[in-house]
Design a protein around this motif. Structure first.
Motif, PDB file in Angstrom:
ATOM      1  N   MET A 105       2.390  -1.934  -3.014  1.00  0.00           N
ATOM      2  CA  MET A 105       3.009  -1.235  -1.888  1.00  0.00           C
ATOM      3  C   MET A 105       3.209  -2.177  -0.720  1.00  0.00           C
ATOM      4  O   MET A 105       2.364  -3.021  -0.437  1.00  0.00           O
ATOM      5  CB  MET A 105       2.126  -0.052  -1.444  1.00  0.00           C
ATOM      6  CG  MET A 105       2.042   1.077  -2.443  1.00  0.00           C
ATOM      7  SD  MET A 105       0.893   2.376  -1.862  1.00  0.00           S
ATOM      8  CE  MET A 105       1.735   2.923  -0.363  1.00  0.00           C
ATOM      9  N   ASP A 109       4.348   0.796   4.163  1.00  0.00           N
ATOM     10  CA  ASP A 109       4.011   2.073   3.518  1.00  0.00           C
ATOM     11  C   ASP A 109       2.525   2.385   3.646  1.00  0.00           C
ATOM     12  O   ASP A 109       2.135   3.541   3.841  1.00  0.00           O
ATOM     13  CB  ASP A 109       4.413   2.040   2.043  1.00  0.00           C
ATOM     14  CG  ASP A 109       5.917   1.932   1.851  1.00  0.00           C
ATOM     15  OD1 ASP A 109       6.654   2.465   2.713  1.00  0.00           O
ATOM     16  OD2 ASP A 109       6.360   1.315   0.863  1.00  0.00           O
ATOM     17  N   GLN A 110       1.696   1.337   3.537  1.00  0.00           N
ATOM     18  CA  GLN A 110       0.251   1.561   3.604  1.00  0.00           C
ATOM     19  C   GLN A 110      -0.195   1.892   5.034  1.00  0.00           C
ATOM     20  O   GLN A 110      -1.152   2.645   5.226  1.00  0.00           O
ATOM     21  CB  GLN A 110      -0.489   0.331   3.080  1.00  0.00           C
ATOM     22  CG  GLN A 110      -0.146   0.041   1.619  1.00  0.00           C
ATOM     23  CD  GLN A 110      -0.981  -1.061   0.998  1.00  0.00           C
ATOM     24  OE1 GLN A 110      -2.200  -0.970   0.961  1.00  0.00           O
ATOM     25  NE2 GLN A 110      -0.327  -2.094   0.494  1.00  0.00           N
ATOM     26  N   GLU A 113       1.108   5.647   5.843  1.00  0.00           N
ATOM     27  CA  GLU A 113       0.530   6.754   5.070  1.00  0.00           C
ATOM     28  C   GLU A 113      -0.474   7.597   5.874  1.00  0.00           C
ATOM     29  O   GLU A 113      -0.371   8.832   5.881  1.00  0.00           O
ATOM     30  CB  GLU A 113      -0.133   6.221   3.797  1.00  0.00           C
ATOM     31  CG  GLU A 113      -0.636   7.316   2.873  1.00  0.00           C
ATOM     32  CD  GLU A 113      -1.195   6.764   1.584  1.00  0.00           C
ATOM     33  OE1 GLU A 113      -1.124   7.464   0.563  1.00  0.00           O
ATOM     34  OE2 GLU A 113      -1.707   5.629   1.592  1.00  0.00           O
ATOM     35  N   LYS A 122       6.442  10.662  10.497  1.00  0.00           N
ATOM     36  CA  LYS A 122       7.128   9.999   9.389  1.00  0.00           C
ATOM     37  C   LYS A 122       8.352   9.255   9.909  1.00  0.00           C
ATOM     38  O   LYS A 122       8.667   9.305  11.099  1.00  0.00           O
ATOM     39  CB  LYS A 122       7.541  11.031   8.329  1.00  0.00           C
ATOM     40  CG  LYS A 122       6.384  11.806   7.721  1.00  0.00           C
ATOM     41  CD  LYS A 122       6.871  12.818   6.696  1.00  0.00           C
ATOM     42  CE  LYS A 122       5.714  13.606   6.106  1.00  0.00           C
ATOM     43  NZ  LYS A 122       6.174  14.608   5.115  1.00  0.00           N
ATOM     44  N   HIS A 147       7.314  -5.327   6.496  1.00  0.00           N
ATOM     45  CA  HIS A 147       7.944  -5.000   5.215  1.00  0.00           C
ATOM     46  C   HIS A 147       7.493  -5.940   4.088  1.00  0.00           C
ATOM     47  O   HIS A 147       8.043  -5.892   2.983  1.00  0.00           O
ATOM     48  CB  HIS A 147       9.462  -5.053   5.352  1.00  0.00           C
ATOM     49  CG  HIS A 147      10.011  -4.058   6.335  1.00  0.00           C
ATOM     50  ND1 HIS A 147       9.925  -2.694   6.143  1.00  0.00           N
ATOM     51  CD2 HIS A 147      10.635  -4.239   7.541  1.00  0.00           C
ATOM     52  CE1 HIS A 147      10.483  -2.066   7.168  1.00  0.00           C
ATOM     53  NE2 HIS A 147      10.913  -2.979   8.032  1.00  0.00           N
TER      54      HIS A 147
END
Length: 322
Positions: A105, A109-110, A113, A122, A147
């Motif tokens: 990932m 994203d981590q 979350e 979000k 990223h």
């Protein structure tokens, strides 16, 4: 903020029951840092994993105790209650960022979350928070690095990502499980300064698990020394370093390389910790006690933790106090 009483955690294995943590009590206040020190296998990490429900059950089992956090007993909380607390009000920095970060990932994203899970944030708003959190922990060009995948970061940078992830929801309690073990001295100091700075800004309570006494002397307000799953000594940082009472604590301090004159052989603690599938009935440190008087150590019962001066508690074993 956190008040732990008589925590006992055991693992039921094929070779017997491992008494990993026995009758451990401590508390930590907002804005303060509690250090938990001891050799590998002394029960430091298991103590804190127990609080957050991270002990695999089976084979692990919380045998007894309570851990009150804002009126909630973490040891008796349901999984739904713990999910609302973990990562939001209580966060943890794990020991090895190589295995704690998901290699499949992206860092973005981590980081995003926990915001989605706990705050419902979000999309771009979450990405902006992720970039800001990386900037706060000193990662250059965070809008580009966010990223990246974990393998594209150095060890020190991965540890910074772990800290950013733990602090992104502004937790009230931060548990640090040996966060500087795999880092070189320069990066280690940067990470410690970062944790202290964020603690000062947010008023976060910190539990710092380590076997590095130099780190403890710099970071902590109060220290618990653990051996064989039990707290053998508990005192303020100043009191513990100036007036260590238990033989194990004195042995640990004597093992610090900087305390030896140049050229002298380094002091080591003889022997090995006991097998916790067959914990000794009396003083667990008696076979390794070289500083006190092992012939006076208790053999018929566990030494009780006794207050020897205001705020200074130590196992009341005559041989280890000699």
């Amino acid at each position: 903020m956190l008040d732990v009483k008589n925590l006992s955690t055991r693992f039921h294995t094929r070779n017997g029951v491992v008494h990993a943590v026995e009758d451990v009590s401590f508390s930590v206040d907002a804005g303060k840092t509690l250090g938990i020190v001891g050799e590998s296998g002394s029960g430091k990490s298991v103590t804190c994993y127990s609080l957050l429900g991270l002990i695999p059950q089976p084979p692990g089992r919380i045998h007894s105790g309570s851990a009150m956090f804002d009126g909630i007993d973490l040891l008796k909380a349901t999984e739904k209650q713990l999910q609302k607390i973990r990562g939001k009000r209580v966060s943890m920095i794990f020991q090895d960022p190589m295995t704690s970060l998901n290699p499949y990932m992206k860092v973005s994203d981590q980081l995003m979350e926990p915001l989605a899970l706990h705050e419902g944030i979000k999309g771009k708003a979450a990405l902006d928070r992720a970039i800001q959190s990386l900037a706060e922990v000193g990662i250059h060009e965070p809008e580009k690095r966010v990223h990246s995948y974990p393998h594209e970061f150095s060890g020190g940078m991965r540890q910074r990502v772990m800290i950013a992830m733990a602090l992104i929801t502004r937790p009230e309690l931060l548990i640090c499980d040996e966060p500087t073990t795999a880092l070189d001295v320069t990066v280690q100091k940067q990470v410690l300064d970062l944790i202290r700075e964020r603690q000062r800004d947010l008023g976060t309570a910190v539990v710092f698990i380590t076997h590095d006494l130099a780190v403890v002397s710099e970071m902590c307000d109060h220290i618990n020394v653990m051996y064989a799953g039990r707290v053998v000594e508990s005192a303020s940082k100043e009191d513990l370093f100036k007036h260590p009472r238990h033989s194990y604590t004195r042995s640990l301090l004597k093992s610090i390389p900087a305390s030896h004159p140049k050229g002298d052989p380094l002091y080591t603690i003889a022997g090995l910790p006991p097998d916790l599938t067959r914990p000794p009935v009396g003083c667990a440190f008696q076979p390794r006690n070289r500083i006190g008087k092992p012939e006076l150590c208790l053999t018929d019962r566990h030494p009780a933790l006794t207050e020897v001066s205001p705020g200074h508690f130590v196992q009341n074993c005559p041989g280890c106090l000699a």
